[in-house]
Scaffold this motif. Structure first.
Motif, short mmCIF file in Angstrom:
data_model
loop_
_atom_site.label_atom_id
_atom_site.label_comp_id
_atom_site.label_asym_id
_atom_site.label_seq_id
_atom_site.Cartn_x
_atom_site.Cartn_y
_atom_site.Cartn_z
N ILE A 108 0.87 -1.21 0.06
CA ILE A 108 0.01 0.06 0.05
C ILE A 108 0.93 1.24 -0.05
N GLU A 109 0.52 2.24 -0.81
CA GLU A 109 1.34 3.56 -0.96
C GLU A 109 0.73 4.50 -0.09
N ALA A 110 1.33 5.06 0.62
CA ALA A 110 1.04 6.28 1.59
C ALA A 110 -0.12 7.09 1.04
N GLU A 111 0.19 7.47 0.14
CA GLU A 111 -0.91 8.32 -0.65
C GLU A 111 -2.27 7.99 -0.60
N GLU A 112 -2.47 6.36 -0.73
CA GLU A 112 -3.64 5.88 -0.64
C GLU A 112 -4.47 6.28 0.49
N LEU A 113 -3.79 6.58 1.49
CA LEU A 113 -4.39 6.77 2.86
C LEU A 113 -4.67 8.20 3.24
N HIS A 114 -4.37 9.15 2.26
CA HIS A 114 -4.33 10.73 2.59
C HIS A 114 -5.94 11.09 2.73
N SER A 115 -6.91 10.78 1.95
CA SER A 115 -8.16 11.10 2.09
C SER A 115 -8.87 10.53 3.43
N GLN A 116 -8.26 9.35 3.93
CA GLN A 116 -8.95 8.73 5.16
C GLN A 116 -8.31 9.37 6.43
N LEU A 117 -6.83 10.03 6.13
CA LEU A 117 -6.40 10.66 7.39
C LEU A 117 -7.06 12.00 7.64
N LEU A 118 -7.56 12.59 6.48
CA LEU A 118 -8.36 13.87 6.73
C LEU A 118 -9.72 13.83 7.33
N ASN A 119 -10.43 12.61 7.58
CA ASN A 119 -11.44 12.45 8.36
C ASN A 119 -11.41 12.33 9.70
N ASP A 120 -9.93 12.29 10.27
CA ASP A 120 -9.94 12.01 11.79
C ASP A 120 -10.44 13.18 12.51
N LYS A 121 -11.10 12.82 13.63
CA LYS A 121 -11.78 13.64 14.23
C LYS A 121 -10.83 14.63 15.11
N LYS A 122 -9.53 14.37 15.25
CA LYS A 122 -8.61 15.10 15.92
C LYS A 122 -8.20 16.12 15.02
N ASN A 123 -8.27 16.03 13.79
CA ASN A 123 -7.83 17.20 13.12
C ASN A 123 -8.54 18.57 13.49
N LEU A 124 -7.91 19.73 12.96
CA LEU A 124 -8.46 21.24 13.27
C LEU A 124 -8.25 21.70 11.93
N ASN A 125 -9.08 22.28 11.36
CA ASN A 125 -9.10 23.22 10.02
C ASN A 125 -8.29 22.60 9.06
N GLY A 126 -8.59 21.32 8.93
CA GLY A 126 -7.98 20.64 7.76
C GLY A 126 -6.39 20.29 7.89
N GLU A 127 -6.09 20.52 9.31
CA GLU A 127 -4.53 19.84 9.62
C GLU A 127 -4.43 18.77 10.42
N LEU A 128 -3.58 17.94 9.92
CA LEU A 128 -3.59 16.80 10.60
C LEU A 128 -2.71 16.87 11.86
N LEU A 129 -3.71 16.35 12.91
CA LEU A 129 -3.04 16.32 14.40
C LEU A 129 -3.00 15.09 15.04
N PHE A 130 -1.59 14.63 15.39
CA PHE A 130 -1.34 13.10 15.80
C PHE A 130 -1.13 13.36 17.39
N VAL A 131 -1.16 12.06 17.94
CA VAL A 131 -0.59 11.87 19.28
C VAL A 131 0.74 11.32 19.30
N LEU A 132 1.79 11.73 19.64
CA LEU A 132 2.89 11.02 19.42
C LEU A 132 3.85 10.63 20.85
N LEU A 133 4.87 10.26 20.64
CA LEU A 133 5.68 9.80 22.02
C LEU A 133 6.92 10.64 22.08
N SER A 134 7.44 11.27 23.17
CA SER A 134 8.43 11.65 23.40
C SER A 134 9.39 10.66 23.87
N GLU A 135 8.97 9.92 24.69
CA GLU A 135 9.65 8.66 25.03
C GLU A 135 8.43 7.51 25.30
N ILE A 136 9.41 6.37 25.51
CA ILE A 136 8.28 5.29 25.82
C ILE A 136 7.76 5.45 27.29
#
Ligand SMILES: NC(=O)c1ccc[n+]([C@@H]2O[C@H](COP(=O)([O-])OP(=O)(O)OC[C@H]3O[C@@H](n4cnc5c(N)ncnc54)[C@H](O)[C@@H]3O)[C@@H](O)[C@H]2O)c1
Length: 241
Positions: free
Chosen positions: A188-216
């Motif tokens: 699967i190419e990453a681009e195939e997921l772009h439209s689905q990523l935009l549907n995430d409820k955490k996004n704001l004003n079309g910007e992708l917002l993720f939860v990430l880790l600074s350390e385990i």
């Protein structure tokens, strides 16, 4: 039956560690998941791990991913206990208890998901995109497996964006691969997921917002991600770049 009192008595590992806690209720409608729902807490949640003896292994692995997530966002010892080999059902109770404690403490601090509760979505931005991708293809995949894949991609992003060390990123990648097979994602190419990523409820004003880790053991919420960064992370995981 508005306002009715209820008990939760979960029988799957996913429900024991996650869905039975936190008061989120939801009903799918018009083929949209959880479209109708409310926040309502049970009077009590009763957990009896003997139910797990009949739970299919695939369902066990499904719930296990959420326990791994609780370790990654909040408790290195839990992560160490649960990976890189499976803890068997008969031995899971103390780790389940720890996992539930992590979820309930986060929920109590932020019941309506204004900030802290978003941490529980680690791995889920990517996971939801993967699940939607396969839904369109009418191919069923398990939520926990998608979350495991999502945690690997988001560990790569964490190294890029949140100073997660390469050592810890590699540890997350190798332990997740020891537990789950991600062969299905290789083509699967990453681009195939772009439209689905935009549907995430955490996004704001079309910007992708993720939860990430600074350390385990420590998560950071609302990290802006662009498609280019997502594509690089995806390629590192599944296209061997
Ligand atoms: N509200 C929340 O915060 C929250 C969080 C995570 C997931 N969820 C929701 O929870 C749902 C998934 O929960 P689930 O995995 O419990 O789904 P489920 O109830 O569909 O159970 C999964 C499968 O396992 C079987 N099963 C369950 N317990 C068993 C047992 N003890 N022995 C044998 N078979 C057993 C079920 O019959 C079913 O086939 C999804 O709809 C998801 O969206 C909600």
């Amino acid at each position: 039956m508005r306002g009715i009192h209820f008990l939760n008595i979960p029988t799957s590992l996913l429900a024991m560690t996650d869905a039975a806690h936190g008061g989120k209720t939801g009903v799918d409608h018009n083929e949209i998941k959880n479209l109708i729902g409310s926040f309502a807490l049970p009077q009590r949640t009763l957990i009896w791990t003997d139910f797990l003896s009949t739970l299919p292994q695939k369902e066990y692995e499904n719930g296990y991913a959420e326990m791994l997530k609780h370790g990654l966002i909040s408790d290195r010892d839990l992560w160490n206990a649960l990976s890189p080999t499976w803890v068997e059902k008969e031995e899971i109770a103390p780790f389940l208890q720890k996992s539930i404690q992590i979820k309930t403490e986060i929920v109590e601090a932020d019941p309506h998901e204004l900030n802290e509760r978003k941490k529980l979505n680690f791995g889920h931005s990517t996971a939801h995109a993967i699940e939607s991708y396969f839904l369109l293809k009418e191919q069923e995949v398990s939520h926990g497996w998608a979350v495991a894949a999502g945690m690997w991609v988001e560990a790569e992003l964490s190294e890029m964006k949140c100073q997660l060390s390469a050592t810890e990123k590699n540890e997350i990648a190798s332990r997740l691969q020891a537990l789950y097979s991600f062969e299905l994602l290789k083509g699967i190419e990453a681009e195939e997921l772009h439209s689905q990523l935009l549907n995430d409820k955490k996004n704001l004003n079309g910007e992708l917002l993720f939860v990430l880790l600074s350390e385990i053991g420590n998560a950071v919420v609302n990290v802006p991600i662009d498609f280019h960064e997502f594509d690089r992370a995806w390629m590192k995981c599944f296209n061997n770049a």
